[in-house]
Motif scaffolding. Structure first.
Motif, PDB file in Angstrom:
ATOM      1  N   ASP A   1      21.928  31.771  78.587  1.00 15.68           N
ATOM      2  CA  ASP A   1      21.183  32.864  77.755  1.00 15.68           C
ATOM      3  C   ASP A   1      19.631  32.974  78.015  1.00 15.68           C
ATOM      4  O   ASP A   1      18.852  32.143  78.197  1.00 15.68           O
ATOM      5  N   LEU A   2      19.395  34.305  78.371  1.00 19.85           N
ATOM      6  CA  LEU A   2      17.889  34.510  78.764  1.00 19.85           C
ATOM      7  C   LEU A   2      16.868  34.223  77.864  1.00 19.85           C
ATOM      8  O   LEU A   2      16.019  33.543  78.115  1.00 19.85           O
ATOM      9  N   GLN A   3      17.061  34.538  76.498  1.00 20.33           N
ATOM     10  CA  GLN A   3      16.190  34.211  75.617  1.00 20.33           C
ATOM     11  C   GLN A   3      15.886  32.815  75.469  1.00 20.33           C
ATOM     12  O   GLN A   3      15.067  32.175  75.547  1.00 20.33           O
ATOM     13  N   GLU A   4      16.941  31.961  75.405  1.00 20.57           N
ATOM     14  CA  GLU A   4      16.751  30.350  75.633  1.00 20.57           C
ATOM     15  C   GLU A   4      16.051  29.986  76.638  1.00 20.57           C
ATOM     16  O   GLU A   4      15.407  28.914  76.606  1.00 20.57           O
ATOM     17  N   ARG A   5      16.439  30.522  77.806  1.00 18.61           N
ATOM     18  CA  ARG A   5      15.815  30.082  79.037  1.00 18.61           C
ATOM     19  C   ARG A   5      14.161  30.291  78.843  1.00 18.61           C
ATOM     20  O   ARG A   5      13.290  29.590  79.510  1.00 18.61           O
ATOM     21  N   ILE A   6      14.002  31.533  78.582  1.00 13.70           N
ATOM     22  CA  ILE A   6      12.411  31.991  78.379  1.00 13.70           C
ATOM     23  C   ILE A   6      11.714  31.111  77.378  1.00 13.70           C
ATOM     24  O   ILE A   6      10.785  30.503  77.866  1.00 13.70           O
ATOM     25  N   ASP A   7      12.261  30.988  76.239  1.00 21.37           N
ATOM     26  CA  ASP A   7      11.730  29.878  75.417  1.00 21.37           C
ATOM     27  C   ASP A   7      11.471  28.476  75.922  1.00 21.37           C
ATOM     28  O   ASP A   7      10.520  28.014  75.774  1.00 21.37           O
ATOM     29  N   HIS A   8      12.536  28.037  76.694  1.00 20.76           N
ATOM     30  CA  HIS A   8      12.386  26.751  76.853  1.00 20.76           C
ATOM     31  C   HIS A   8      11.212  26.561  78.122  1.00 20.76           C
ATOM     32  O   HIS A   8      10.388  25.669  78.127  1.00 20.76           O
ATOM     33  N   ILE A   9      11.246  27.658  79.051  1.00 19.08           N
ATOM     34  CA  ILE A   9      10.242  27.718  80.165  1.00 19.08           C
ATOM     35  C   ILE A   9       8.807  27.924  79.473  1.00 19.08           C
ATOM     36  O   ILE A   9       8.098  26.782  79.771  1.00 19.08           O
ATOM     37  N   PHE A  10       8.595  28.959  78.764  1.00 12.37           N
ATOM     38  CA  PHE A  10       7.374  28.952  78.237  1.00 12.37           C
ATOM     39  C   PHE A  10       6.700  27.811  77.039  1.00 12.37           C
ATOM     40  O   PHE A  10       5.541  27.804  77.012  1.00 12.37           O
ATOM     41  N   HIS A  11       7.617  27.323  76.454  1.00 11.06           N
ATOM     42  CA  HIS A  11       7.184  26.240  75.355  1.00 11.06           C
ATOM     43  C   HIS A  11       7.333  24.760  76.324  1.00 11.06           C
ATOM     44  O   HIS A  11       6.345  23.933  75.790  1.00 11.06           O
ATOM     45  N   LYS A  12       7.983  24.653  77.071  1.00 12.89           N
ATOM     46  CA  LYS A  12       8.279  23.311  77.669  1.00 12.89           C
ATOM     47  C   LYS A  12       7.584  23.053  79.046  1.00 12.89           C
ATOM     48  O   LYS A  12       7.408  21.952  79.344  1.00 12.89           O
ATOM     49  N   GLN A  13       7.477  24.333  80.128  1.00 10.89           N
ATOM     50  CA  GLN A  13       7.194  24.022  81.199  1.00 10.89           C
ATOM     51  C   GLN A  13       5.883  24.414  81.863  1.00 10.89           C
ATOM     52  O   GLN A  13       5.173  24.179  82.685  1.00 10.89           O
ATOM     53  N   LEU A  14       5.242  25.536  81.205  1.00 10.02           N
ATOM     54  CA  LEU A  14       4.344  26.368  81.675  1.00 10.02           C
ATOM     55  C   LEU A  14       2.902  26.273  80.866  1.00 10.02           C
ATOM     56  O   LEU A  14       2.981  26.264  79.472  1.00 10.02           O
ATOM     57  N   PHE A  15       1.846  25.938  81.163  1.00  6.18           N
ATOM     58  CA  PHE A  15       0.561  25.494  80.460  1.00  6.18           C
ATOM     59  C   PHE A  15      -0.569  25.785  81.197  1.00  6.18           C
ATOM     60  O   PHE A  15      -0.486  25.919  82.530  1.00  6.18           O
ATOM     61  N   GLY A  16      -1.483  26.265  80.574  1.00  3.61           N
ATOM     62  CA  GLY A  16      -2.859  26.888  81.168  1.00  3.61           C
ATOM     63  C   GLY A  16      -4.030  26.573  80.395  1.00  3.61           C
ATOM     64  O   GLY A  16      -3.986  26.506  78.920  1.00  3.61           O
ATOM     65  N   ILE A  17      -5.222  26.644  80.859  1.00  2.00           N
ATOM     66  CA  ILE A  17      -6.415  26.562  80.283  1.00  2.00           C
ATOM     67  C   ILE A  17      -7.196  27.620  81.000  1.00  2.00           C
ATOM     68  O   ILE A  17      -7.473  27.795  82.209  1.00  2.00           O
ATOM     69  N   ALA A  18      -7.562  28.738  79.983  1.00  2.00           N
ATOM     70  CA  ALA A  18      -8.286  29.969  80.406  1.00  2.00           C
ATOM     71  C   ALA A  18      -9.862  29.590  80.623  1.00  2.00           C
ATOM     72  O   ALA A  18     -10.376  28.621  80.018  1.00  2.00           O
ATOM     73  N   ILE A  19     -10.463  30.363  81.662  1.00  2.00           N
ATOM     74  CA  ILE A  19     -11.924  30.056  81.662  1.00  2.00           C
ATOM     75  C   ILE A  19     -12.930  30.738  80.771  1.00  2.00           C
ATOM     76  O   ILE A  19     -13.981  30.300  80.662  1.00  2.00           O
ATOM     77  N   THR A  20     -12.443  31.832  80.082  1.00  2.00           N
ATOM     78  CA  THR A  20     -13.281  32.571  79.231  1.00  2.00           C
ATOM     79  C   THR A  20     -12.249  33.104  77.997  1.00  2.00           C
ATOM     80  O   THR A  20     -11.054  33.090  78.289  1.00  2.00           O
TER      81      THR A  20
END
Length: 505
Positions: A80-99
């Motif tokens: 399921d695409l939505q389940e996949r996107i939710d898992h990736i964005f919530h559990k796998q990808l993280f960032g710290i913005a510079i501004t």
């Protein structure tokens, strides 16, 4: 709806248009990001437990391109695409913005909405930051400098209406506590420098601090794109250079001599490179150099020389030269400001004791204003510009270098300003002329180029150039024969170095 929004935002042309707005915070083109991602083991993108961090988000392009690969790689586990996107964005990808601005841009690039708790986000979060955080940080001042990054208090002590450029990742002792988690991959294009309040446009490098903090977290992999100036060290980079060259976990480096080949329209002195650090599989480095559409790859010992020689083709030439065990020209070249006269000093048209050469021409000065170098005033001297001929260390349109700009033999009672170095001193005019001719040879300037990674010249940059017997004249044909250079080696030198005659700019 999620699928439609996702396809719209992941258009490679969108962030290509934004790439490269300044030299300090260069935006990365998607094609370069994907070349960096290609260096990683591709099974990472089929593992639902792999975590990724970008500690210097600008457009979100690193997380965006990583998401594209994960969405494809995790399809068997999450049909399921939505389940996949939710898992990736919530559990796998993280960032710290510079501004604050880049935090909004990054969220818009990754979540399709600058506010991931809105109805337009392809994956809903409970707050407005999602996994791309921005926290306004203050510098910690001590004696007018930030103790973390070296920024100037006079320039970066600001009100709330302006960015502090105190990047969270490098303004903490414990970066692991920012997200309170471990990361498998840290990938980024960090800010390159900040003004340090010195003379002119003086700035301190920052990118090495981002690399050092990343290593503190001990991820499985680090890949970052940074200026190549660290190859030769210099301001704030000597310890970083030593550590990078001796670390056998740096298993892949891709180096662009001309930064414009990587970042269209951006000039960065010494070029730019990206690297792969592999925690668990140390090995000799696969080094790729790209210049003038020539791509050369070689397995290298990065710590072989005190500076990093970026041209693979130059290694055999340096080995042949060093086999003679001769002293080097670095022992002859003087320190900066040979006569204690600033670059702004100018002579007058009225004849006096000393003839002064400056970037504004020549003129006369009294001897008593010279504060150092008095022991060589009455000798013959070879003067060269202390900056290279090329802007930002980049070759000309043909891919060739001149390296040295002004070359002049100074007679007794002739001196120069801080715009120049004194490369050679002799009691005889003949020796000075022969050294100057040697300096103009392609052989000399090719070896000099191997230690140069910015526009500035100094004693240490002459470490590969052997001293000759200057009672005789030296030219390329004679030098090639002396060091038994092959036709391929000679052709490489000839293809890189332009002819040069004694003279001015």
């Amino acid at each position: 709806m999620a699928e439609g929004l996702f396809e719209n935002v992941y258009n490679p042309d969108v962030l290509s248009c934004l790439a490269n707005l300044s030299n300090d915070e260069v935006f990365t083109p998607p094609e370069i990001v994907n070349q960096m991602l290609d260096m990683l083991p591709q099974e990472l993108f089929s593992d639902p437990d792999t975590t990724f961090l970008d500690p210097a988000c600008k457009t979100g392009v690193f997380l965006r391109e990583t998401a594209k690969r994960l969405i494809k790689g995790l399809e068997p586990q999450f049909p399921d695409l939505q389940e996949r996107i939710d898992h990736i964005f919530h559990k796998q990808l993280f960032g710290i913005a510079i501004t604050e601005l880049t935090s909004l841009l990054s969220r818009r690039g990754l979540y399709c909405s600058k506010y991931p708790n809105s109805n337009y986000s392809v994956s809903r979060f409970d707050d407005a930051q999602g996994n791309i955080r921005f926290k306004r940080i203050s510098h910690k001042w001590e004696k007018g400098k930030c103790v973390y990054c070296g920024a100037s208090e006079s320039q970066y002590e600001r009100g709330d209406e302006l960015e502090t450029h105190a990047y969270e990742w490098i303004h903490t002792i414990k970066p692991e506590e920012i997200f309170n988690m471990k990361f498998d991959v840290i990938i980024s294009n960090p800010p390159y420098q900040l003004s340090d309040g010195g003379n002119g446009a003086s700035a301190s490098p920052l990118y090495q601090l981002f690399v050092e903090k990343a290593k503190m977290l001990k991820p499985r992999y680090i890949t970052m794109i940074i200026p190549s100036r660290w190859f030769a060290g210099g301001k704030g980079l000597d310890d970083f250079r030593k550590e990078m060259l001796e670390d056998n976990r740096n298993v892949r480096i891709v180096d662009y001599v001309n930064a414009k080949d990587c970042f269209n329209g951006i000039s960065l002195g010494g070029g730019v490179c990206y690297f792969l650090w592999d925690r668990d599989n140390p090995r000799p480095c696969e080094f790729t150099n790209i210049h003038d559409d020539i791509i050369s790859t070689q397995i290298r010992d990065l710590s072989e020389f005190p500076v990093f020689v970026r041209y693979n083709e130059a290694i055999s030439i340096i080995h042949k030269v060093q086999s003679f065990k001769e002293k080097t020209v670095s022992e002859l070249v003087g320190t900066r400001n040979p006569f204690g006269l600033s670059s702004a000093a100018r002579g007058s048209e009225y004849e006096d004791e000393i003839l002064l050469y400056s970037s504004g021409g020549k003129g006369y000065i009294p001897k008593n204003i010279i504060t150092q170098g008095n022991d060589i005033i009455n000798k013959y001297k070879v003067m060269i510009s202390k900056v290279t001929s090329e802007h930002a260390g980049e070759p000309d349109k043909s891919g060739m270098f001149t390296v040295i700009s002004t070359t002049r033999v100074l007679s007794p009672n002739e001196v120069c300003t801080d715009s120049y170095l004194v490369a050679f001193v002799s009691d005889t005019e003949n020796e000075a002329i022969n050294f100057a001719k040697y300096l103009c040879s392609k052989f000399f300037r090719f070896l000099l180029l191997q230690a140069v990674s910015s526009i500035n010249l100094s004693k240490d940059k002459f470490q590969f150039i052997p001293i000759q017997d200057f009672s005789q004249e030296w030219h390329d044909e004679l030098l090639y024969k002396k060091y038994s250079l092959s036709k391929e080696e000679i052709d490489f030198i000839e293809s890189m170095i332009k002819p040069k005659e004694l003279g001015g700019e």
